[in-house]
Each structure stands twice: as structure tokens, then as C-alpha cells.
Write a protein that holds these residues in place. Sequence first.
Motif, PDB file in Angstrom:
ATOM      1  N   MET A   1       0.831  -1.179   0.000  1.00  0.00           N
ATOM      2  CA  MET A   1       0.000   0.000   0.000  1.00  0.00           C
ATOM      3  C   MET A   1       0.885   1.256   0.000  1.00  0.00           C
ATOM      4  N   LYS A   2       0.552   2.208  -0.849  1.00  0.00           N
ATOM      5  CA  LYS A   2       1.315   3.439  -0.989  1.00  0.00           C
ATOM      6  C   LYS A   2       1.078   4.336   0.224  1.00  0.00           C
ATOM      7  N   SER A   3       2.134   5.000   0.693  1.00  0.00           N
ATOM      8  CA  SER A   3       1.982   5.901   1.824  1.00  0.00           C
ATOM      9  C   SER A   3       1.176   7.130   1.406  1.00  0.00           C
ATOM     10  N   LEU A   4       0.577   7.763   2.385  1.00  0.00           N
ATOM     11  CA  LEU A   4      -0.199   8.973   2.125  1.00  0.00           C
ATOM     12  C   LEU A   4       0.716  10.122   1.707  1.00  0.00           C
ATOM     13  N   ILE A   5       1.910  10.174   2.266  1.00  0.00           N
ATOM     14  CA  ILE A   5       2.878  11.202   1.844  1.00  0.00           C
ATOM     15  C   ILE A   5       3.198  11.029   0.366  1.00  0.00           C
ATOM     16  N   THR A   6       3.408   9.799  -0.063  1.00  0.00           N
ATOM     17  CA  THR A   6       3.671   9.537  -1.479  1.00  0.00           C
ATOM     18  C   THR A   6       2.462   9.919  -2.319  1.00  0.00           C
ATOM     19  N   ALA A   7       1.267   9.611  -1.841  1.00  0.00           N
ATOM     20  CA  ALA A   7       0.051   9.970  -2.579  1.00  0.00           C
ATOM     21  C   ALA A   7      -0.063  11.483  -2.754  1.00  0.00           C
ATOM     22  N   VAL A   8       0.256  12.243  -1.721  1.00  0.00           N
ATOM     23  CA  VAL A   8       0.225  13.712  -1.835  1.00  0.00           C
ATOM     24  C   VAL A   8       1.227  14.164  -2.892  1.00  0.00           C
ATOM     25  N   ARG A   9       2.424  13.613  -2.840  1.00  0.00           N
ATOM     26  CA  ARG A   9       3.454  14.000  -3.818  1.00  0.00           C
ATOM     27  C   ARG A   9       3.061  13.601  -5.246  1.00  0.00           C
ATOM     28  N   ASP A  10       2.319  12.501  -5.387  1.00  0.00           N
ATOM     29  CA  ASP A  10       1.936  11.997  -6.708  1.00  0.00           C
ATOM     30  C   ASP A  10       0.727  12.700  -7.318  1.00  0.00           C
ATOM     31  N   HIS A  11      -0.071  13.400  -6.517  1.00  0.00           N
ATOM     32  CA  HIS A  11      -1.288  14.050  -7.008  1.00  0.00           C
ATOM     33  C   HIS A  11      -1.125  15.564  -6.930  1.00  0.00           C
ATOM     34  N   ASP A  12      -0.813  16.167  -8.076  1.00  0.00           N
ATOM     35  CA  ASP A  12      -0.543  17.607  -8.114  1.00  0.00           C
ATOM     36  C   ASP A  12      -1.685  18.437  -7.549  1.00  0.00           C
ATOM     37  N   GLU A  13      -2.924  18.123  -7.923  1.00  0.00           N
ATOM     38  CA  GLU A  13      -4.038  18.944  -7.457  1.00  0.00           C
ATOM     39  C   GLU A  13      -4.197  18.853  -5.943  1.00  0.00           C
ATOM     40  N   ALA A  14      -4.039  17.666  -5.384  1.00  0.00           N
ATOM     41  CA  ALA A  14      -4.126  17.513  -3.932  1.00  0.00           C
ATOM     42  C   ALA A  14      -2.984  18.272  -3.254  1.00  0.00           C
ATOM     43  N   ALA A  15      -1.785  18.147  -3.781  1.00  0.00           N
ATOM     44  CA  ALA A  15      -0.635  18.860  -3.210  1.00  0.00           C
ATOM     45  C   ALA A  15      -0.836  20.368  -3.291  1.00  0.00           C
ATOM     46  N   ARG A  16      -1.398  20.847  -4.400  1.00  0.00           N
ATOM     47  CA  ARG A  16      -1.645  22.296  -4.542  1.00  0.00           C
ATOM     48  C   ARG A  16      -2.677  22.776  -3.525  1.00  0.00           C
ATOM     49  N   PHE A  17      -3.762  22.005  -3.319  1.00  0.00           N
ATOM     50  CA  PHE A  17      -4.766  22.409  -2.331  1.00  0.00           C
ATOM     51  C   PHE A  17      -4.151  22.415  -0.934  1.00  0.00           C
ATOM     52  N   LEU A  18      -3.386  21.376  -0.620  1.00  0.00           N
ATOM     53  CA  LEU A  18      -2.773  21.330   0.712  1.00  0.00           C
ATOM     54  C   LEU A  18      -1.780  22.481   0.894  1.00  0.00           C
ATOM     55  N   ALA A  19      -1.085  22.867  -0.180  1.00  0.00           N
ATOM     56  CA  ALA A  19      -0.162  24.000  -0.091  1.00  0.00           C
ATOM     57  C   ALA A  19      -0.930  25.310   0.109  1.00  0.00           C
ATOM     58  N   TRP A  20      -2.012  25.493  -0.606  1.00  0.00           N
ATOM     59  CA  TRP A  20      -2.891  26.642  -0.431  1.00  0.00           C
ATOM     60  C   TRP A  20      -4.298  26.289  -0.854  1.00  0.00           C
ATOM     61  N   PRO A  21      -5.240  26.388   0.028  1.00  0.00           N
ATOM     62  CA  PRO A  21      -5.229  27.141   1.271  1.00  0.00           C
ATOM     63  C   PRO A  21      -4.744  26.382   2.510  1.00  0.00           C
ATOM     64  N   GLY A  22      -4.374  25.107   2.378  1.00  0.00           N
ATOM     65  CA  GLY A  22      -3.993  24.315   3.543  1.00  0.00           C
ATOM     66  C   GLY A  22      -2.729  24.747   4.247  1.00  0.00           C
ATOM     67  N   ASP A  23      -1.852  25.484   3.556  1.00  0.00           N
ATOM     68  CA  ASP A  23      -0.579  25.952   4.111  1.00  0.00           C
ATOM     69  C   ASP A  23       0.214  24.793   4.705  1.00  0.00           C
ATOM     70  N   PHE A  24       0.357  23.739   3.901  1.00  0.00           N
ATOM     71  CA  PHE A  24       1.022  22.495   4.304  1.00  0.00           C
ATOM     72  C   PHE A  24       1.943  22.086   3.172  1.00  0.00           C
ATOM     73  N   ASP A  25       3.238  22.044   3.450  1.00  0.00           N
ATOM     74  CA  ASP A  25       4.237  21.772   2.422  1.00  0.00           C
ATOM     75  C   ASP A  25       5.180  20.679   2.910  1.00  0.00           C
ATOM     76  N   ALA A 128      -9.346  16.862  -4.171  1.00  0.00           N
ATOM     77  CA  ALA A 128      -8.127  16.487  -3.441  1.00  0.00           C
ATOM     78  C   ALA A 128      -8.402  15.293  -2.527  1.00  0.00           C
ATOM     79  N   ALA A 129      -9.510  15.330  -1.810  1.00  0.00           N
ATOM     80  CA  ALA A 129      -9.862  14.225  -0.915  1.00  0.00           C
ATOM     81  C   ALA A 129     -10.036  12.930  -1.702  1.00  0.00           C
ATOM     82  N   ALA A 130     -10.711  13.013  -2.844  1.00  0.00           N
ATOM     83  CA  ALA A 130     -10.915  11.821  -3.672  1.00  0.00           C
ATOM     84  C   ALA A 130      -9.577  11.276  -4.170  1.00  0.00           C
ATOM     85  N   ALA A 131      -8.685  12.166  -4.592  1.00  0.00           N
ATOM     86  CA  ALA A 131      -7.374  11.728  -5.094  1.00  0.00           C
ATOM     87  C   ALA A 131      -6.571  11.009  -4.011  1.00  0.00           C
ATOM     88  N   LEU A 132      -6.774  11.424  -2.757  1.00  0.00           N
ATOM     89  CA  LEU A 132      -6.025  10.824  -1.647  1.00  0.00           C
ATOM     90  C   LEU A 132      -6.782   9.677  -0.981  1.00  0.00           C
TER      91      LEU A 132
END
Length: 174
Positions: A1-25, A128-132
Motif C-alpha cells: 500500500m502506498k503511503s499517504l505522503i507519497t500519494a500527496v506527492r503523486d497528485h498535483d491537485e491535492a498537493a496544490r490544495f494542501l499548499a494553499w489554502p492548507g498551508d502544508f508543504d 483532493a480528498a478523492a485523489a487521496l
Amino acid sequence: MKSLITAVRDHDEAARFLAWPGDFDLDRGDHGEEVHLASGAALEGFAGDGAGGTFFFCGEGGENRPVLYADSEGRAALVAVGLPELLQLLLVAPWWRDCQALTAEEGRKLAAEYVEDLPDLVARRDRAAAALGLALPALEDALARLRDVALGIGKDFVLVFTPEGEPYDPLFEG
């Protein structure tokens, strides 16, 4: 099973949402000052925000370890038990740091302000939630869980500024 950190890195749209407005990098895991947990448990910085705050995994193990957040002003709190719970919070309430009372009423007011500024926020969040592969809790449930974690079990997770031996102040007052 792929880690959630890897999933965030693999899904640009999810990573972009988490970066803003989530302010999580995921590329900002260095806190910039020496800290440790008063309990002596392991502490691993794995992400940060634009204002110099850091997200830490506490203890040993994988992505289901407790997550502590420390801001750059010397305040800290346990904010989630596991990365899935943290990401759910960031997706549902990216303004969580401004929600000092941790109430549903305050959360709804902040949500309305964000949606006013970002009309596509809900659609982006849902994609983003669906992608993750994350189910999203209701805003009230996310804030209630944050309150329970930060003000309940979080009391056992005291972050200390190592050079002075001084504990960080609580991020939320209970």
C-alpha cells in the motif's frame, strides 16, 4: 500500500490544495530550532507552513503516529492522531490555526470567508480528498476532534525548546 505522503506527492491537485489554502508543504520539515518532546519520545519534522511552523510525527512508527504542530512564535499543540486525520483537518478546515475557540460557529464563519475569497474551494477540496482516498468529516466533527486531541491527549505531548529547557506555550487554550 502506498503511503499517504507519497500519494500527496503523486497528485498535483491535492498537493496544490494542501499548499494553499492548507498551508502544508512536505518540503518544509525543518523547524529551524532545536526542540524535543518532554517525554523523550522521538520527534520527526515532516512538513511545514509558510510562516515557519512545523508538523512533527511523535514517537516511533509510520504515518499513524500522533502529529504535533509548532508555530514560529513558540506555541505548539497535538493536532491529529495520524496523517490521515491531519489531512482531513487541512482539507475541511484549512483555517484551523485561526479557529482559536475551536467551535462550529467560529468554523462556519471562517469557512464563509474562505469560500468568499476562493469560490472553487469546496470543489477543489473534494477532488483532493478523492485523489487521496480520504472521506471528509463534517466541519463540526473535524473541529471537535481537533479540540479533543489538542486539549485532551495532547497534554501528554509537550514540546520543549531544547537550548533553554522551556516548554512551548499551548497553541489553543482550553
